[in-house]
Design a protein around this motif. Sequence first.
Motif, mmCIF file in Angstrom:
data_model
loop_
_atom_site.group_PDB
_atom_site.id
_atom_site.type_symbol
_atom_site.label_atom_id
_atom_site.label_comp_id
_atom_site.label_asym_id
_atom_site.label_seq_id
_atom_site.Cartn_x
_atom_site.Cartn_y
_atom_site.Cartn_z
ATOM 1 N N UNK A 66 38.018 39.737 46.176
ATOM 2 C CA UNK A 66 38.605 41.072 46.057
ATOM 3 C C UNK A 66 38.929 41.647 47.433
ATOM 4 N N UNK A 67 37.997 41.527 48.346
ATOM 5 C CA UNK A 67 38.198 42.033 49.700
ATOM 6 C C UNK A 67 39.379 41.320 50.375
ATOM 7 N N UNK A 68 39.407 40.004 50.290
ATOM 8 C CA UNK A 68 40.461 39.229 50.935
ATOM 9 C C UNK A 68 41.831 39.539 50.340
ATOM 10 N N UNK A 69 41.923 39.568 49.030
ATOM 11 C CA UNK A 69 43.237 39.730 48.398
ATOM 12 C C UNK A 69 43.722 41.181 48.402
ATOM 13 N N UNK A 70 42.822 42.137 48.434
ATOM 14 C CA UNK A 70 43.251 43.534 48.616
ATOM 15 C C UNK A 70 43.853 43.698 50.006
ATOM 16 N N UNK A 71 43.199 43.133 50.994
ATOM 17 C CA UNK A 71 43.713 43.182 52.371
ATOM 18 C C UNK A 71 45.076 42.520 52.460
ATOM 19 N N UNK A 72 45.193 41.329 51.863
ATOM 20 C CA UNK A 72 46.473 40.604 51.884
ATOM 21 C C UNK A 72 47.568 41.387 51.172
ATOM 22 N N UNK A 73 47.245 41.952 50.006
ATOM 23 C CA UNK A 73 48.240 42.705 49.233
ATOM 24 C C UNK A 73 48.730 43.927 50.003
#
Length: 144
Positions: A52-59
């Motif tokens: 969640x942390x990684x993909x929220x940042x990426x998004x």
Amino acid sequence: MESRINIQKAEPAAYQAMYGLEKYLSTSKVDAILLELIKMRASQINGCAFCLNMHATDALKMGETEQRLYLLNAWRETTLFTEKEKAILALTEEVTLISNHVADATYNQAASFFNEQELSQIIMAIVTINAWNRLAITAKVMVG
């Protein structure tokens, strides 16, 4: 919470095989934001804080809005997502919660927006993030 195992270090060949799926998906024709929504929604369902942390940042880096990320868990109750996005979010939920199977209506709705190649790539993206979630959760990969 303490991490359990570093699979990337303990079994690099297996990790590289998983990473191969990510490389493949990065070449897909599916919109990058849509792929991040898939990753976020599956990770929400699975409770994977690391993903969640990684993909929220990426998004966010790709231009996704905070508001849509905040409301992703309640996507059915907002007008912020397109019909195309809603079809893929529904498919993501049913593939992630596979014990209930994927309904024909859900599959057909997604198929109405994408050709077979794109739909195959979307299904592979859903399957891949679920695998990553299971690895990170089992290994207790920490956020940070």
